[in-house]
Design an enzyme around this catalytic site. Structure first.
Site, PDB file in Angstrom:
ATOM      1  N   ASN A   9       0.860  -1.179   0.000  1.00  0.00           N
ATOM      2  CA  ASN A   9       0.000   0.000   0.000  1.00  0.00           C
ATOM      3  C   ASN A   9       0.901   1.235   0.000  1.00  0.00           C
ATOM      4  OD1 ASN A   9      -1.913   1.992   0.405  1.00  0.00           O
ATOM      5  ND2 ASN A   9      -2.372   1.411   2.518  1.00  0.00           N
ATOM      6  N   TRP A  10       0.998   1.881  -1.147  1.00  0.00           N
ATOM      7  CA  TRP A  10       1.908   3.023  -1.277  1.00  0.00           C
ATOM      8  C   TRP A  10       1.366   4.283  -0.610  1.00  0.00           C
ATOM      9  CZ3 TRP A  10       3.774   2.882  -7.107  1.00  0.00           C
ATOM     10  CH2 TRP A  10       4.409   1.649  -7.347  1.00  0.00           C
ATOM     11  N   LYS A  11       0.086   4.271  -0.269  1.00  0.00           N
ATOM     12  CA  LYS A  11      -0.553   5.429   0.353  1.00  0.00           C
ATOM     13  C   LYS A  11      -0.336   6.680  -0.520  1.00  0.00           C
ATOM     14  CE  LYS A  11      -0.341   3.321   4.886  1.00  0.00           C
ATOM     15  NZ  LYS A  11      -0.230   3.532   6.345  1.00  0.00           N
ATOM     16  N   HIS A  97      -9.454   0.838   5.261  1.00  0.00           N
ATOM     17  CA  HIS A  97      -8.193   1.143   5.941  1.00  0.00           C
ATOM     18  C   HIS A  97      -8.467   2.115   7.084  1.00  0.00           C
ATOM     19  CE1 HIS A  97      -4.093   2.501   6.682  1.00  0.00           C
ATOM     20  NE2 HIS A  97      -3.681   1.422   6.033  1.00  0.00           N
ATOM     21  N   GLU A  99      -7.047   4.647   8.061  1.00  0.00           N
ATOM     22  CA  GLU A  99      -6.922   6.062   7.693  1.00  0.00           C
ATOM     23  C   GLU A  99      -8.185   6.569   7.013  1.00  0.00           C
ATOM     24  OE1 GLU A  99      -2.135   5.411   7.284  1.00  0.00           O
ATOM     25  OE2 GLU A  99      -3.338   5.641   5.462  1.00  0.00           O
ATOM     26  N   GLU A 169      -4.943  -5.258  10.593  1.00  0.00           N
ATOM     27  CA  GLU A 169      -3.933  -4.243  10.857  1.00  0.00           C
ATOM     28  C   GLU A 169      -4.233  -3.540  12.178  1.00  0.00           C
ATOM     29  OE1 GLU A 169      -1.858  -2.514   7.049  1.00  0.00           O
ATOM     30  OE2 GLU A 169      -3.857  -1.684   7.245  1.00  0.00           O
ATOM     31  N   GLY A 175       2.706   2.231  10.719  1.00  0.00           N
ATOM     32  CA  GLY A 175       3.616   3.355  10.545  1.00  0.00           C
ATOM     33  C   GLY A 175       4.262   3.846  11.820  1.00  0.00           C
ATOM     34  N   SER A 214       3.736  -2.360  10.344  1.00  0.00           N
ATOM     35  CA  SER A 214       5.194  -2.353  10.505  1.00  0.00           C
ATOM     36  C   SER A 214       5.834  -3.693  10.151  1.00  0.00           C
ATOM     37  CB  SER A 214       5.581  -1.925  11.924  1.00  0.00           C
ATOM     38  OG  SER A 214       5.143  -0.600  12.190  1.00  0.00           O
ATOM     39  N   GLY A 235       3.096  -1.333   4.299  1.00  0.00           N
ATOM     40  CA  GLY A 235       3.103   0.105   4.071  1.00  0.00           C
ATOM     41  C   GLY A 235       4.473   0.605   3.676  1.00  0.00           C
ATOM     42  N   GLY A 236       5.196   1.184   4.637  1.00  0.00           N
ATOM     43  CA  GLY A 236       6.469   1.844   4.345  1.00  0.00           C
ATOM     44  C   GLY A 236       7.473   0.978   3.616  1.00  0.00           C
TER      45      GLY A 236
END
Length: 256
Positions: A9-11, A97, A99, A169, A175, A214, A235-236
């Site tokens: 997920n590049w967000k 998600h 967010e 998640e 993150g 993470s 994610g990251g």
């Protein structure tokens, strides 16, 4: 046997040069890797570029997207429809998600409507569920996850989970550098599967449940060694080709 899925997920990250560099790197890093489905979800603006680069790379990367509307056309400024996502080759669509639930006030019921509409449009929902730090500390994790899944079952029926993906998640681990232990993640994954099994054991046995929060090359293998963890929503680490490929390789090796 469930086939693991590792999805990036590049967000809200990306540029034309980054998309080109990252996908070229992934195509090189994943050459010859089998036994795992690897998907990427770039921002919508880069779907066209990503689709072309994935086709050129020939590594069978799966293209996904980060959200959808519940309409295919109309006066819905700023939204993107399932039909549009399909036209650009996206098949795995992230919904629910934390967010989106937090920043855009998306309720369990609204996420369930998105799930139903994706299924109606023959796309694969990647349903994110998970608890806040306060809910975790209060011992409410399993109840929160059950509630979020039940909204989908109420809207669509349990059979709609066939062919879908659930991504557990814990919000406190997204993150933050914090992560659930592999044993804790397995416990929650097993409870999610058991909850679905109350409605249908057959559906529960086949549904893919990813872990997210993470996930890194250093801890990925410990998650994938667990019997109920079927890959990861990353994610990251998905923004670095070597790191993301290492996670995908760990999934393939663990589930071989």
């Amino acid at each position: 046997m469930r086939r693991p899925v590792v999805m990036g997920n590049w967000k809200l990250n990306g540029s034309k040069s980054m998309v080109s560099e990252l996908l070229s790197g992934l195509n090189a890093e994943l050459a010859g890797v089998t036994g795992v489905d690897v998907a990427v979800a770039p921002p919508t603006l880069y779907l066209d570029q990503a689709e072309r680069l994935i086709k050129e790379g020939g590594n069978k990367l799966i293209l996904g997207a980060q959200n959808t509307d519940v309409n295919n056309s109309g006066a819905f400024t700023g939204d993107t429809s399932p039909e549009m996502l399909k036209e650009f080759g996206a098949s795995h669509i992230i919904i629910g998600h934390s967010e989106r639930r937090d920043y855009h006030s998306e309720s369990d019921e609204f996420v369930a409507k998105k799930f139903a509409f994706l299924k109606e449009n023959s796309l694969i929902p990647v349903l994110c569920i998970g608890e806040s730090e306060a809910q975790n500390e209060a011992g409410e994790t399993e109840a929160v996850c059950a509630r979020q899944i039940d909204a989908v079952i109420k809207e669509c029926g349990v059979d709609a989970l066939n062919g879908a993906i659930i991504a557990y998640e814990p919000i406190w681990a997204i993150g933050t550098g914090k992560a659930a232990t592999a044993e804790d993640a397995q416990r929650i994954h097993a409870s999610i599967r058991a909850h679905i099994a109350k409605e249908s054991e057959a559906v529960a046995n086949q549904v893919i449940i990813q872990y997210g929060g993470s996930v890194k090359p250093e801890n990925a293998a410990s998650y994938f060694a667990q019997p109920d963890i079927d890959g990861a929503l990353v994610g990251g680490a998905s923004l670095d080709a070597k790191s993301f490929a290492a996670i995908a390789k760990a999934a393939a090796e663990a589930k071989a």
